[in-house]
Scaffold this motif. Structure first.
Motif, PDB file in Angstrom:
ATOM      1  N   VAL A   9      44.633  41.578  30.170  1.00  0.00           N
ATOM      2  CA  VAL A   9      44.615  41.621  31.868  1.00  0.00           C
ATOM      3  C   VAL A   9      45.809  40.921  32.215  1.00  0.00           C
ATOM      4  O   VAL A   9      45.794  39.798  31.955  1.00  0.00           O
ATOM      5  N   ASP A  10      46.891  41.528  32.894  1.00  0.00           N
ATOM      6  CA  ASP A  10      47.968  40.746  33.371  1.00  0.00           C
ATOM      7  C   ASP A  10      47.405  40.511  34.907  1.00  0.00           C
ATOM      8  O   ASP A  10      47.540  41.007  35.861  1.00  0.00           O
ATOM      9  N   PRO A  11      47.268  38.897  34.916  1.00  0.00           N
ATOM     10  CA  PRO A  11      46.806  38.421  35.955  1.00  0.00           C
ATOM     11  C   PRO A  11      47.851  38.620  37.420  1.00  0.00           C
ATOM     12  O   PRO A  11      47.297  38.488  38.555  1.00  0.00           O
ATOM     13  N   LEU A  23      33.564  50.007  34.105  1.00  0.00           N
ATOM     14  CA  LEU A  23      33.484  50.945  33.310  1.00  0.00           C
ATOM     15  C   LEU A  23      33.234  50.363  31.650  1.00  0.00           C
ATOM     16  O   LEU A  23      32.764  50.994  30.479  1.00  0.00           O
ATOM     17  N   ALA A  24      33.529  49.154  31.472  1.00  0.00           N
ATOM     18  CA  ALA A  24      33.440  48.403  30.131  1.00  0.00           C
ATOM     19  C   ALA A  24      33.012  46.938  30.322  1.00  0.00           C
ATOM     20  O   ALA A  24      33.780  46.149  30.149  1.00  0.00           O
ATOM     21  N   PRO A  25      31.884  46.740  30.810  1.00  0.00           N
ATOM     22  CA  PRO A  25      31.757  45.284  31.348  1.00  0.00           C
ATOM     23  C   PRO A  25      31.651  44.287  30.044  1.00  0.00           C
ATOM     24  O   PRO A  25      31.900  43.289  29.981  1.00  0.00           O
ATOM     25  N   LEU A  30      34.759  39.466  35.768  1.00  0.00           N
ATOM     26  CA  LEU A  30      35.510  39.308  36.913  1.00  0.00           C
ATOM     27  C   LEU A  30      35.221  37.585  37.375  1.00  0.00           C
ATOM     28  O   LEU A  30      34.237  37.368  37.266  1.00  0.00           O
ATOM     29  N   ASP A  31      36.195  37.014  37.939  1.00  0.00           N
ATOM     30  CA  ASP A  31      36.210  35.627  38.293  1.00  0.00           C
ATOM     31  C   ASP A  31      35.419  35.907  39.925  1.00  0.00           C
ATOM     32  O   ASP A  31      35.175  36.957  40.393  1.00  0.00           O
ATOM     33  N   GLU A  38      40.071  39.609  30.228  1.00  0.00           N
ATOM     34  CA  GLU A  38      39.357  40.192  28.931  1.00  0.00           C
ATOM     35  C   GLU A  38      38.369  39.161  28.484  1.00  0.00           C
ATOM     36  O   GLU A  38      38.628  38.132  28.485  1.00  0.00           O
ATOM     37  N   ARG A  39      37.131  39.606  27.967  1.00  0.00           N
ATOM     38  CA  ARG A  39      36.320  38.967  27.508  1.00  0.00           C
ATOM     39  C   ARG A  39      36.695  38.689  25.987  1.00  0.00           C
ATOM     40  O   ARG A  39      36.485  37.811  25.337  1.00  0.00           O
TER      41      ARG A  39
END
Ligand code: HEM
Ligand code: SF4
Lengths: 69, 395
Positions: A9-11, A23-25, A30-31, A38-39
């Protein structure tokens, strides 16, 4: 040997719409300020790869970066 | 007051024209094809981009397009409500304070409360002769939940709605109504702030009083008041409109209604599609310097509409953009905005929509629009049904 993907993920672009984490936990979290991270840095399970692409297609800020291989 | 009829949508558009209020989508598609940045001399000069790509550029460029004015209206009166009316760098501190109470995890705690509010409303609807899904249902849900979050009695909800109508609907053409609403809201919250200073509670008013800038400073009462006023105005008729438009769609599209009743798991996807197709909120920006967009020159000091609803209907971005597909898998819609002002309440609004629709469909699965009674859409920055007569199948 299936080919995997790298997921990021581009912060600077993410504005916390929370579409990816809904959609894809298993791939995004999320912070406390609602921004996604990304996990997993890479994934190779076909199911996860599909979900990563679905998340990318639904991110309004185009903040999800997928690199193949 | 009768408005001058529109002579040409490309050079004289008016978002208060009855044709636009009733069904703006064909007008916008016409503009996309022949004049993608339309203009009007009304409201002291406003541009209206209709293409996704151009709307995105405006949203991403606060240096050229400022949020110091975000509503197109007649009259000069300005309202200061950070963070929505601020630009970088002032924008961030208040935004970062407001985000944590509205994350998905935080709003999930409000689900039981929302569910019981919805069911109470449905209990009443089921014993009524005639039902109005906007007046008897949609409009109450966000009011009750935000009142709960702010620690304010639910009975004050009627006052909130009256202020919002004054500010957002009448306020477009009537400065006196806008000022009066602003003043009454401010007095109301000033009293709430004073009370929480002596008796803090577990609510957003107390939370904002305690909140600190990144540098450790407390916010001034004026800033706290501005934020509270914004939460009230931004959170209520938006969500009410989104729930209302979704129910209007289901009342007029029996296949989609039946499918959602059969496949409740589709609800999240359906909600995103309702948000795309019937996006309630149109914002605006002020042009900071003489510039251009898609080759169209723009004058400093005039306004640009930032129509997230039009972006969502652009066929270059969304396949079959005018078709509502409740199973649309790729849907990066911008109903909650784009860029640094992304709606802080988006997770709350989604939760309220999901519960409001799910509870309704469980208990009132068979319903349709009552075409013998008139329905109305709101006009101005927020679009949704204000009168939505429904017939429920006899059970
Ligand atoms: C379906 C319902 C809603 C829709 C469609 C919606 C839409 C929007 C949009 C498009 C923006 C961006 C404004 C801009 O770019 O100038 C916005 C901002 C905002 N919304 Fe919402 N909203 C909704 C519900 C809510 C709720 C429930 C709340 C809170 C209780 C809320 C609070 C805010 C706030 C505080 C901002 C300002 C964010 C900033 O400027 O950084 N909204 N909303
Ligand atoms: S969908 Fe995009 S903008 Fe939203 S949280 Fe995920 S990465 Fe961030």
């Amino acid at each position: 040997m299936t080919s995997g993907i790298t997921l990021r993920v581009d912060p600077d672009k993410c504005q916390g719409h929370a579409r990816c984490s809904a959609l894809a936990p298993e791939l995004f979290q999320l912070d406390e300020f609602g921004n996604a991270r990304e996990r997993l840095g890479t994934c190779s399970e076909p199911d996860q790869i599909d979900k990563a692409y679905v998340a990318r297609a639904n991110c309004p800020e185009e903040a999800i970066i997928i690199t193949e291989g | 007051m009768a408005r001058a009829p529109v002579t040409d949508w490309a050079s004289d558009w008016d978002h208060l024209d009855p044709a636009w209020v009733g069904n703006p989508y064909p007008i916008w598609q016409g503009l996309r094809d022949r004049c993608p940045v339309a203009r009007t001399d009304r409201y002291r000069g406003v541009y209206f981009p209709t293409r996704y790509a151009d709307i995105r550029k405006v949203a991403y460029d606060p240096d050229r397009f400022s949020s110091r004015r975000v509503v197109v209206r007649e009259g000069e009166y300005r309202v200061n409500s950070p963070p929505i009316t601020s630009d970088p760098p002032e924008h961030r501190p208040m935004r970062m304070v407001l985000i944590p109470p509205f994350t998905p995890q935080a709003v999930a705690k409000l689900e039981p409360q929302t569910r019981s509010v919805c069911n109470e409303l449905i209990d009443r609807i089921l014993v009524q002769e005639a039902c109005d899904a906007a007046v008897d249902y949609a409009q109450h849900i966000p009011v009750r939940i935000i009142a709960h979050m702010l620690g304010i009695p639910a009975e004050h909800g009627d006052r909130f709605r009256a202020w919002i109508t004054m500010a957002l609907q009448e306020g477009v053409t009537n400065q006196a109504a806008l000022k009066q609403a602003e003043q009454e809201i401010s007095e109301y919250f000033a009293a709430q702030i004073a009370e929480r200073r002596t008796r803090p509670g577990d609510d957003l008013v107390s939370f904002l009083i305690e909140a600190r800038h990144p540098d450790g400073e407390a916010f001034t009462d004026r800033q706290v008041l501005g934020a509270l006023r914004l939460l009230l105005i931004a959170g209520i008729d938006t969500t009410w409109s989104a729930i209302g438009s979704s129910l209007w769609h289901l009342a007029t599209h029996p296949h989609d209604r039946e499918r959602l009743v059969r496949e409740p798991a589709l609800i999240d996807t359906a909600i995103e599609e309702f948000l795309r197709a019937y996006a309630p909120v149109t914002m605006a920006r002020e042009v900071v310097e003489d510039t251009e967009l898609a080759g169209c020159p723009m004058k400093k000091g005039e306004m640009v509409m930032l129509s997230f609803p039009a972006a969502n209907r652009d066929p270059d971005k969304f396949a079959h953009a005018d078709a509502v597909k409740i199973d649309r898998a790729e849907n990066p819609h911008v109903a909650f905005g784009l860029g640094i002002h992304r709606c802080i309440g988006s997770n709350l609004a989604r939760m309220e929509m999901r519960i409001a629709l799910a509870e309704w469909l469980k208990r009132i699965p068979d319903f349709s629009l009552d075409r013998t009674r008139p329905m109305t859409w709101s006009e101005g920055a927020v679009r949704g049904p204000r009168v939505l007569p429904i017939v429920m199948a006899a059970r």
